[in-house]
Design a protein around this motif. Sequence first.
Motif, short mmCIF file in Angstrom:
data_model
loop_
_atom_site.label_atom_id
_atom_site.label_comp_id
_atom_site.label_asym_id
_atom_site.label_seq_id
_atom_site.Cartn_x
_atom_site.Cartn_y
_atom_site.Cartn_z
N VAL A 110 20.20 28.02 53.65
CA VAL A 110 19.41 28.12 52.41
C VAL A 110 18.52 26.89 52.27
CG1 VAL A 110 21.14 29.52 51.22
CG2 VAL A 110 21.21 27.02 51.01
N VAL A 111 17.57 26.97 51.38
CA VAL A 111 16.69 25.85 51.06
C VAL A 111 17.52 24.70 50.47
CG1 VAL A 111 14.76 25.11 49.57
CG2 VAL A 111 14.71 27.36 50.69
N GLY A 113 18.90 21.84 48.13
CA GLY A 113 19.04 21.90 46.68
C GLY A 113 17.90 21.26 45.90
N GLN A 116 15.02 23.83 45.55
CA GLN A 116 15.31 25.19 45.09
C GLN A 116 14.71 25.45 43.71
OE1 GLN A 116 19.56 25.78 45.20
NE2 GLN A 116 19.68 25.56 47.41
N THR A 117 14.24 26.67 43.48
CA THR A 117 13.89 27.09 42.13
C THR A 117 15.19 27.39 41.38
OG1 THR A 117 13.76 29.45 42.64
CG2 THR A 117 11.75 28.14 42.97
N TYR A 120 16.63 30.86 42.34
CA TYR A 120 17.17 30.85 43.70
C TYR A 120 18.50 30.09 43.72
CZ TYR A 120 17.17 30.02 48.82
OH TYR A 120 17.48 29.96 50.15
N ALA A 121 18.54 28.94 43.05
CA ALA A 121 19.78 28.15 43.00
C ALA A 121 20.92 28.96 42.40
CB ALA A 121 19.54 26.88 42.18
N VAL A 124 22.25 31.27 44.96
CA VAL A 124 23.02 30.56 45.99
C VAL A 124 24.43 30.27 45.50
CG1 VAL A 124 23.20 28.37 47.25
CG2 VAL A 124 20.99 29.53 47.11
N THR A 137 24.30 25.46 37.91
CA THR A 137 22.87 25.64 38.12
C THR A 137 22.08 24.55 37.39
OG1 THR A 137 23.15 28.05 38.31
CG2 THR A 137 20.93 27.24 37.88
N ARG A 140 22.36 21.34 39.26
CA ARG A 140 21.51 21.32 40.46
C ARG A 140 20.06 21.05 40.09
NH1 ARG A 140 22.54 25.06 45.57
NH2 ARG A 140 24.36 23.72 45.37
N GLN A 177 10.51 31.34 45.37
CA GLN A 177 11.02 30.23 46.18
C GLN A 177 10.08 29.90 47.33
OE1 GLN A 177 14.02 28.06 45.93
NE2 GLN A 177 12.44 27.14 47.21
#
Length: 274
Positions: A110-111, A113, A116-117, A120-121, A124, A137, A140, A177
């Motif tokens: 994954v992208v 942290g 990350q948008t 998206y976070a 994940v 979230t 993050r 993302q």
Amino acid sequence: MAAPRELDPSASALSFFGYELRRLRIDAGLSQECLGRTVNYTGSFVGLVETANRPPSRDFAERCDGALGAGGALVRLWPLVSRSGLPGWFRGYAELEAKAIDIRTYQAQVVYGLLQTEEYAREVLKPTRPVDLEQLTAARMDRQEVLSRAEPPSLWMVLDEAALHRVLGGPEVMRTQLLRLLSLRGAPRVVIQVLPYSAGAHTGLNGSLNLLSFDGEPEVAYSEGYGGGRILTEPAEVQGCARRYDLLRAAALSPDDSAELIAQVLEDLDVQGS
């Protein structure tokens, strides 16, 4: 009206922040609703923070600090609070990440942290932490404050191509993302390279890897597995990780070619969704 729930300020950084916020608000003669209106948040959100049921954002801490005349006390508490929302095994790394002047990361799934948008976070984190999903979230997203500092760290991410094709949360979440990654093309302190499928076997097959450099302190490496992460400090181990990372960068596409590949994946995603 029900009496406010008593907080033990020593229970956690979040509890201490909530205790101090409530104390300052009461001393100022403001209700939760009044403070909320003043700082452009709801009174119910103020209540959630005061009872340690919701972590504050940096923006919230700054607004309340100014509104209550706290002289920077709430802002100074915020870094501790933001890390308290992270899993216990990850907090040590987050503290190091916040001090780093240079971050190098290879991400296999994954992208990273910090890039990350929010949507998206959330996707994940959802499979493994559904109960405290919103708190994690938010934590993050708060970590990303390091990229907004006056002197942010440099960030170099090598991202496995597989992460581009792994659609998390549906096409729209993934589209946003990918656009976030493309928006960083040419950014002065962020470099993104994609490790293509065509690279074949490479030195990152054991999983993701992070390297953190500091001003006047030894470099450290970090890797994750099931159930936790491991911070490496032995010079020989860190040097070995750094060599692996250099080989990953050499095998990856150039930043410009990487951006072209991300754009192609985005175009294919749009075609599939039309």
